[in-house]
Design a protein around this motif. Structure first.
Motif, PDB file in Angstrom:
ATOM      1  N   SER A 154     -16.126 -33.892  68.004  1.00 51.41           N
ATOM      2  CA  SER A 154     -16.543 -35.123  67.338  1.00 51.41           C
ATOM      3  C   SER A 154     -17.446 -36.015  68.184  1.00 51.41           C
ATOM      4  CB  SER A 154     -15.318 -35.919  66.900  1.00 51.41           C
ATOM      5  OG  SER A 154     -14.512 -36.241  68.022  1.00 51.41           O
ATOM      6  N   ASP A 155     -17.522 -35.778  69.493  1.00 55.53           N
ATOM      7  CA  ASP A 155     -18.318 -36.662  70.345  1.00 55.53           C
ATOM      8  C   ASP A 155     -19.785 -36.655  69.914  1.00 55.53           C
ATOM      9  OD1 ASP A 155     -16.572 -36.030  73.507  1.00 55.53           O
ATOM     10  OD2 ASP A 155     -16.105 -37.318  71.782  1.00 55.53           O
ATOM     11  N   GLY A 156     -20.340 -37.858  69.727  1.00 53.94           N
ATOM     12  CA  GLY A 156     -21.737 -37.994  69.348  1.00 53.94           C
ATOM     13  C   GLY A 156     -21.969 -38.022  67.848  1.00 53.94           C
ATOM     14  N   TYR A 157     -20.876 -37.912  67.090  1.00 54.01           N
ATOM     15  CA  TYR A 157     -20.961 -37.909  65.631  1.00 54.01           C
ATOM     16  C   TYR A 157     -20.042 -38.979  65.036  1.00 54.01           C
ATOM     17  CZ  TYR A 157     -22.611 -33.070  66.370  1.00 54.01           C
ATOM     18  OH  TYR A 157     -23.281 -31.949  66.784  1.00 54.01           O
ATOM     19  N   SER A 158     -20.485 -39.535  63.917  1.00 55.94           N
ATOM     20  CA  SER A 158     -19.620 -40.423  63.147  1.00 55.94           C
ATOM     21  C   SER A 158     -19.753 -40.049  61.675  1.00 55.94           C
ATOM     22  CB  SER A 158     -19.999 -41.899  63.356  1.00 55.94           C
ATOM     23  OG  SER A 158     -21.315 -42.143  62.908  1.00 55.94           O
ATOM     24  N   VAL A 159     -18.761 -40.447  60.878  1.00 57.36           N
ATOM     25  CA  VAL A 159     -18.772 -40.108  59.459  1.00 57.36           C
ATOM     26  C   VAL A 159     -18.380 -41.332  58.641  1.00 57.36           C
ATOM     27  CG1 VAL A 159     -18.312 -37.637  59.701  1.00 57.36           C
ATOM     28  CG2 VAL A 159     -16.399 -39.263  59.592  1.00 57.36           C
TER      29      VAL A 159
ATOM     30  N   THR B  30     -15.530 -40.756  46.575  1.00 55.14           N
ATOM     31  CA  THR B  30     -14.918 -39.420  46.611  1.00 55.14           C
ATOM     32  C   THR B  30     -15.960 -38.330  46.769  1.00 55.14           C
ATOM     33  OG1 THR B  30     -13.079 -40.132  45.219  1.00 55.14           O
ATOM     34  CG2 THR B  30     -13.512 -37.761  45.311  1.00 55.14           C
ATOM     35  N   GLU B  31     -17.096 -38.487  46.114  1.00 56.61           N
ATOM     36  CA  GLU B  31     -18.075 -37.404  46.059  1.00 56.61           C
ATOM     37  C   GLU B  31     -19.011 -37.309  47.254  1.00 56.61           C
ATOM     38  OE1 GLU B  31     -17.591 -39.853  43.875  1.00 56.61           O
ATOM     39  OE2 GLU B  31     -19.474 -40.611  43.026  1.00 56.61           O
ATOM     40  N   ASP B  32     -19.064 -38.330  48.095  1.00 55.15           N
ATOM     41  CA  ASP B  32     -20.043 -38.318  49.185  1.00 55.15           C
ATOM     42  C   ASP B  32     -19.385 -38.436  50.557  1.00 55.15           C
ATOM     43  OD1 ASP B  32     -22.338 -40.259  47.208  1.00 55.15           O
ATOM     44  OD2 ASP B  32     -22.354 -38.111  47.590  1.00 55.15           O
ATOM     45  N   PHE B  33     -19.868 -37.608  51.477  1.00 53.92           N
ATOM     46  CA  PHE B  33     -19.372 -37.607  52.857  1.00 53.92           C
ATOM     47  C   PHE B  33     -20.597 -37.536  53.756  1.00 53.92           C
ATOM     48  CE2 PHE B  33     -16.416 -37.670  56.020  1.00 53.92           C
ATOM     49  CZ  PHE B  33     -16.033 -36.473  56.600  1.00 53.92           C
ATOM     50  N   LEU B  34     -20.811 -38.564  54.551  1.00 53.75           N
ATOM     51  CA  LEU B  34     -22.001 -38.651  55.385  1.00 53.75           C
ATOM     52  C   LEU B  34     -21.664 -38.361  56.841  1.00 53.75           C
ATOM     53  CD1 LEU B  34     -23.600 -41.938  53.973  1.00 53.75           C
ATOM     54  CD2 LEU B  34     -23.954 -39.584  53.207  1.00 53.75           C
ATOM     55  N   LEU B  35     -22.543 -37.600  57.486  1.00 54.09           N
ATOM     56  CA  LEU B  35     -22.417 -37.323  58.914  1.00 54.09           C
ATOM     57  C   LEU B  35     -23.606 -37.964  59.616  1.00 54.09           C
ATOM     58  CD1 LEU B  35     -21.013 -35.686  61.238  1.00 54.09           C
ATOM     59  CD2 LEU B  35     -22.691 -33.882  60.750  1.00 54.09           C
ATOM     60  N   THR B  36     -23.332 -38.778  60.629  1.00 52.35           N
ATOM     61  CA  THR B  36     -24.406 -39.464  61.357  1.00 52.35           C
ATOM     62  C   THR B  36     -24.394 -39.079  62.823  1.00 52.35           C
ATOM     63  OG1 THR B  36     -24.396 -41.352  59.851  1.00 52.35           O
ATOM     64  CG2 THR B  36     -25.363 -41.695  62.023  1.00 52.35           C
TER      65      THR B  36
END
Lengths: 110, 117
Positions: B61-66, B71-77
């Motif tokens: 998970s290091d360097g990533y956030s969510v 319900t329908e959307d999941f974002l990875l940053t």
């Protein structure tokens, strides 16, 4: 904790059988099998649960030896469509985390 | 096929820039996951979600956030992309189960190929 898959790669002729193995050093709750074709997403094949329950494809068989923390996927009378990379995912009995193996590449030749 | 889409499908970005990947599902499944796939490593879990605004870390998970506001959307940053984050990113969903769906199959999206130069 990553499960070890063997072999890393195998080449077969159409109609031959293949066995892919997945082993863990820790006690397992379940083993998951997926197939991925080049450039595509992994596709579910089967789940084997501790205690003998199975969910999955009718034409694919697998075994789960809980004592040895091992699972084997059996592909009989292989077809060209079986080509791809097979991944096992193991779920530890201790923390229920799903950890994936590095994959076994299966090439079927006519 | 499960209704899962990912956008963009391909992206090239420079080191240090922020990047957001989107996963959208039409199955109304509760559990959503972000994986990265690299040769020799198989799939590695980055973050997962077990409901709207309920997320937790995976093994890398290091360097990533969510974020999951619907319900329908999941974002990875990726807050500040690095070359080590060059990878293929897969989103997956599952209907029920424990946090990482130990009893239920996962359905994967088509993937996003991210290159960080």
């Amino acid at each position: 904790q990553q499960p070890v898959q063997s072999p890393q790669a195998v080449i077969l002729r159409e109609g031959e059988d293949a066995v892919i193995n997945c082993s863990s050093s820790k006690a397992l709750y379940s083993v998951h099998w997926y197939r991925q074709k080049h450039g595509e997403a992994p596709v579910f094949l089967m789940i084997l649960l501790k205690g003998g329950e199975q969910k999955g494809h009718e034409k694919i068989s697998a075994s789960f030896n809980e004592k040895k923390q091992q699972s084997s996927l059996y592909l009989t009378a292989s077809q060209l469509s079986y080509s791809g990379t097979y991944f096992c995912g193991t779920v530890l009995d201790s923390n229920y985390q799903l950890i994936w193996g590095a994959g076994t590449k299966l090439i079927i030749k006519p | 096929d499960a209704g899962i889409t990912q956008s963009p499908r391909h992206k090239v970005t420079e080191t240090g820039t922020p990047v957001t990947l989107r996963c959208h599902q039409t199955e109304n499944h509760r559990y959503m996951y972000w994986y990265r796939q690299d040769p020799g490593h198989g799939l590695r879990l980055i973050h997962y979600s077990y409901g709207v605004k309920d997320t937790d870390k995976g093994e890398v998970s290091d360097g990533y956030s969510v974020s999951r506001s619907k319900t329908e959307d999941f974002l990875l940053t990726l807050e500040s992309a690095t070359s080590s984050q060059t990878s293929v990113y897969f989103c997956a969903i599952s209907e029920r189960g424990l946090a990482v769906a130990v009893r239920y199959e996962q359905y994967f999206g088509p993937g996003t190929r991210l290159t960080v130069t």
